[in-house]
Design an enzyme around this catalytic site. Structure first.
Site, PDB file in Angstrom:
ATOM      1  N   VAL A  82       1.115  -0.958  -0.176  1.00  0.00           N
ATOM      2  CA  VAL A  82      -0.185   0.463  -0.119  1.00  0.00           C
ATOM      3  C   VAL A  82       0.795   1.243  -0.182  1.00  0.00           C
ATOM      4  O   VAL A  82       0.422   2.574  -0.427  1.00  0.00           O
ATOM      5  CB  VAL A  82      -0.956   0.052   1.250  1.00  0.00           C
ATOM      6  CG1 VAL A  82      -0.195   0.231   2.867  1.00  0.00           C
ATOM      7  CG2 VAL A  82      -1.460   0.641   0.811  1.00  0.00           C
ATOM      8  N   GLY A 133       3.581   1.866  -2.010  1.00  0.00           N
ATOM      9  CA  GLY A 133       4.070   1.349  -3.370  1.00  0.00           C
ATOM     10  C   GLY A 133       3.789   2.233  -4.268  1.00  0.00           C
ATOM     11  O   GLY A 133       2.806   3.490  -4.069  1.00  0.00           O
ATOM     12  N   ARG A 134       4.023   2.973  -5.115  1.00  0.00           N
ATOM     13  CA  ARG A 134       3.620   3.403  -6.275  1.00  0.00           C
ATOM     14  C   ARG A 134       2.253   3.359  -6.888  1.00  0.00           C
ATOM     15  O   ARG A 134       0.628   3.823  -6.424  1.00  0.00           O
ATOM     16  CB  ARG A 134       3.860   3.336  -7.613  1.00  0.00           C
ATOM     17  CG  ARG A 134       5.541   4.441  -7.291  1.00  0.00           C
ATOM     18  CD  ARG A 134       6.266   4.432  -8.809  1.00  0.00           C
ATOM     19  NE  ARG A 134       6.923   3.232  -8.922  1.00  0.00           N
ATOM     20  CZ  ARG A 134       8.369   3.185  -8.704  1.00  0.00           C
ATOM     21  NH1 ARG A 134       9.106   3.959  -8.297  1.00  0.00           N
ATOM     22  NH2 ARG A 134       8.873   1.827  -8.712  1.00  0.00           N
ATOM     23  N   THR A 165       1.362  -7.727 -10.459  1.00  0.00           N
ATOM     24  CA  THR A 165       2.504  -8.022 -10.787  1.00  0.00           C
ATOM     25  C   THR A 165       3.194  -7.884 -11.585  1.00  0.00           C
ATOM     26  O   THR A 165       2.939  -9.536 -12.361  1.00  0.00           O
ATOM     27  CB  THR A 165       2.731  -8.765  -9.096  1.00  0.00           C
ATOM     28  OG1 THR A 165       2.223  -8.823  -8.109  1.00  0.00           O
ATOM     29  CG2 THR A 165       4.217  -9.253  -9.132  1.00  0.00           C
ATOM     30  N   ASN A 168      -1.842  -5.568 -17.494  1.00  0.00           N
ATOM     31  CA  ASN A 168      -2.348  -4.163 -17.576  1.00  0.00           C
ATOM     32  C   ASN A 168      -3.815  -4.163 -17.549  1.00  0.00           C
ATOM     33  O   ASN A 168      -4.362  -4.666 -17.975  1.00  0.00           O
ATOM     34  CB  ASN A 168      -1.212  -3.797 -18.665  1.00  0.00           C
ATOM     35  CG  ASN A 168      -1.745  -2.438 -19.164  1.00  0.00           C
ATOM     36  OD1 ASN A 168      -2.907  -1.577 -18.140  1.00  0.00           O
ATOM     37  ND2 ASN A 168      -0.748  -1.575 -19.474  1.00  0.00           N
ATOM     38  N   HIS A 173       9.135   3.216 -19.884  1.00  0.00           N
ATOM     39  CA  HIS A 173       8.219   3.470 -18.624  1.00  0.00           C
ATOM     40  C   HIS A 173       9.202   4.090 -18.251  1.00  0.00           C
ATOM     41  O   HIS A 173      10.744   4.458 -18.330  1.00  0.00           O
ATOM     42  CB  HIS A 173       8.797   1.982 -17.927  1.00  0.00           C
ATOM     43  CG  HIS A 173       7.201   1.142 -18.374  1.00  0.00           C
ATOM     44  ND1 HIS A 173       7.188   0.558 -19.230  1.00  0.00           N
ATOM     45  CD2 HIS A 173       5.861   1.337 -17.534  1.00  0.00           C
ATOM     46  CE1 HIS A 173       5.832  -0.005 -19.541  1.00  0.00           C
ATOM     47  NE2 HIS A 173       5.225  -0.052 -18.805  1.00  0.00           N
ATOM     48  N   HIS A 174       9.310   4.794 -16.811  1.00  0.00           N
ATOM     49  CA  HIS A 174      10.090   5.111 -15.892  1.00  0.00           C
ATOM     50  C   HIS A 174      11.306   4.426 -15.464  1.00  0.00           C
ATOM     51  O   HIS A 174      11.827   2.597 -15.478  1.00  0.00           O
ATOM     52  CB  HIS A 174       9.030   5.987 -14.754  1.00  0.00           C
ATOM     53  CG  HIS A 174       8.299   4.596 -13.918  1.00  0.00           C
ATOM     54  ND1 HIS A 174       9.019   3.408 -12.760  1.00  0.00           N
ATOM     55  CD2 HIS A 174       7.362   3.791 -14.068  1.00  0.00           C
ATOM     56  CE1 HIS A 174       8.450   2.958 -12.629  1.00  0.00           C
ATOM     57  NE2 HIS A 174       7.220   2.668 -13.528  1.00  0.00           N
ATOM     58  N   LYS A 225      11.442   0.848 -12.927  1.00  0.00           N
ATOM     59  CA  LYS A 225      10.661  -0.309 -13.061  1.00  0.00           C
ATOM     60  C   LYS A 225      12.010  -1.730 -13.356  1.00  0.00           C
ATOM     61  O   LYS A 225      13.283  -1.615 -13.493  1.00  0.00           O
ATOM     62  CB  LYS A 225       9.916  -0.305 -15.108  1.00  0.00           C
ATOM     63  CG  LYS A 225       9.455  -1.581 -15.075  1.00  0.00           C
ATOM     64  CD  LYS A 225       8.529  -1.129 -16.172  1.00  0.00           C
ATOM     65  CE  LYS A 225       7.431  -2.620 -16.716  1.00  0.00           C
ATOM     66  NZ  LYS A 225       7.357  -3.085 -15.604  1.00  0.00           N
ATOM     67  N   GLY A 253       5.698  -6.359 -18.708  1.00  0.00           N
ATOM     68  CA  GLY A 253       4.708  -7.441 -18.701  1.00  0.00           C
ATOM     69  C   GLY A 253       3.163  -6.991 -20.369  1.00  0.00           C
ATOM     70  O   GLY A 253       3.332  -7.818 -20.770  1.00  0.00           O
ATOM     71  N   THR A 254       3.145  -5.557 -20.119  1.00  0.00           N
ATOM     72  CA  THR A 254       2.515  -5.387 -20.861  1.00  0.00           C
ATOM     73  C   THR A 254       3.135  -5.293 -22.931  1.00  0.00           C
ATOM     74  O   THR A 254       2.225  -5.613 -23.475  1.00  0.00           O
ATOM     75  CB  THR A 254       1.982  -3.996 -20.687  1.00  0.00           C
ATOM     76  OG1 THR A 254       1.223  -3.637 -20.208  1.00  0.00           O
ATOM     77  CG2 THR A 254       1.178  -3.375 -22.011  1.00  0.00           C
TER      78      THR A 254
END
Ligand code: NAD
Length: 270
Positions: free
Chosen positions: A9, A11-12, A99, A124, A156-157, A160, A166-167
């Protein structure tokens, strides 16, 4: 009213999920879990998320809130998620898993719970990305065996930890499935040095990691004379969080089984 507990909770995604749960009238925030031994245990979840006090204290073990929730939402790390899945099987809970980065063995382990736990597992959770997967299926069937090269590019940022996303892998799998190919045989995840020209059937992946990019994916179908690009850009984590909360409401009414966002959105029936 579906009672939700959020793992990770602090986390980002965890913090964004608190906002998403607060904004959804069909669910209630029943708990938040932080890492065992974390100094954040005992902190108000709303304050952790920056949404204002909501009277629910973070705990550092699922056991402490096992009677308080119906569905767990887990956006953490593969090993943590698998341990939580075992907990859900033992205590009759449903789970939404966001995850990413699981290896084949970990996915096999996850799959062993499909007869015991109602679970939504999707790399996603955004509605737009899941619609994009449908568009990719159509494009791949029309173009893939007609001389179009297929490449998946994602950004991505800088924080990561897994690559490609995963997407991106899911997009590659959808394209590969539509063309009777497999990523094991046709996926190309690295090109460096004298790697030679591309082959006709390969599906290439390229990864960018920079700054605060929330998540961008493009699948390119390129041939001589034209190029089609199907792109999805996420500009806020809220799109994933809203999707996860929608999945939680849906999975609360399901029997044991492994589902994805296409099931939640009814796109598998289309
Ligand atoms: P993050 O590092 O900000 O958050 C992960 C959190 O998990 C941390 O706060 C950490 O303390 C916590 N954690 C670790 N072990 C724990 C334990 N044993 N118990 C409780 N909490 C624990 O990462 P993030 O950006 O929030 O991403 C988390 C995961 O979600 C990644 O795998 C990411 O790729 C994935 N993700 C998925 C989607 C999706 O739509 N499916 C969207 C965004 C991110």
């Amino acid at each position: 009213m579906t009672r939700i507990a959020i793992v990770g909770v602090a986390g980002r995604m965890g913090r964004t999920l608190v906002s998403a749960v607060n904004q959804d009238d069909g669910v209630t925030l029943a708990g938040g879990i932080v890492e065992p031994g974390s100094s954040l245990a005992g902190a108000d979840i709303g304050e952790l998320a920056g949404t204002g006090k909501n009277g629910v204290a973070a705990v550092d073990s699922l056991d402490a809130i096992k009677d308080a929730f119906d569905v767990l939402i887990d956006f953490t790390a593969p090993k943590v998620t698998l341990a939580n899945l075992a907990f859900c099987a033992e205590h009759g809970k449903a789970i939404v898993i966001g995850t990413t980065g699981m290896n084949d063995d970990e996915i096999e382990e996850l799959d062993r719970y499909r007869d015991r736990v109602p679970m939504v597992f999707a790399p996603n959770m955004s509605v737009g990305v899941n619609l994009t997967l449908k568009l990719l299926e159509t494009a791949a069937k029309a173009l893939g065996d007609e001389g179009y090269d297929i490449e998946v590019i994602e950004a991505h940022h800088r924080h990561k930890v897994d690559a490609p996303s995963g997407t991106a892998i899911k997009m590659g799998e959808v394209v590969a499935d539509s063309l009777n190919r497999t990523l094991k045989e046709h996926g190309v995840f690295e090109r460096v040095g004298q790697c030679g020209p591309r082959t006709d059937k390969e599906i290439g992946f390229a990864t960018v990691r920079a700054g605060d990019i929330v998540g961008e994916h493009t699948v390119m179908f390129a041939t001589e004379g034209e190029r089609i690009e199907i792109t999805h850009k996420a500009s806020s984590r809220m799109t994933f969080a809203r999707g996860a909360v929608r999945a939680a409401r849906w999975v609360a009414t399901q029997q044991a089984g492994r589902f994805d966002m296409q099931d939640v959105l009814g796109l598998n029936e289309a």
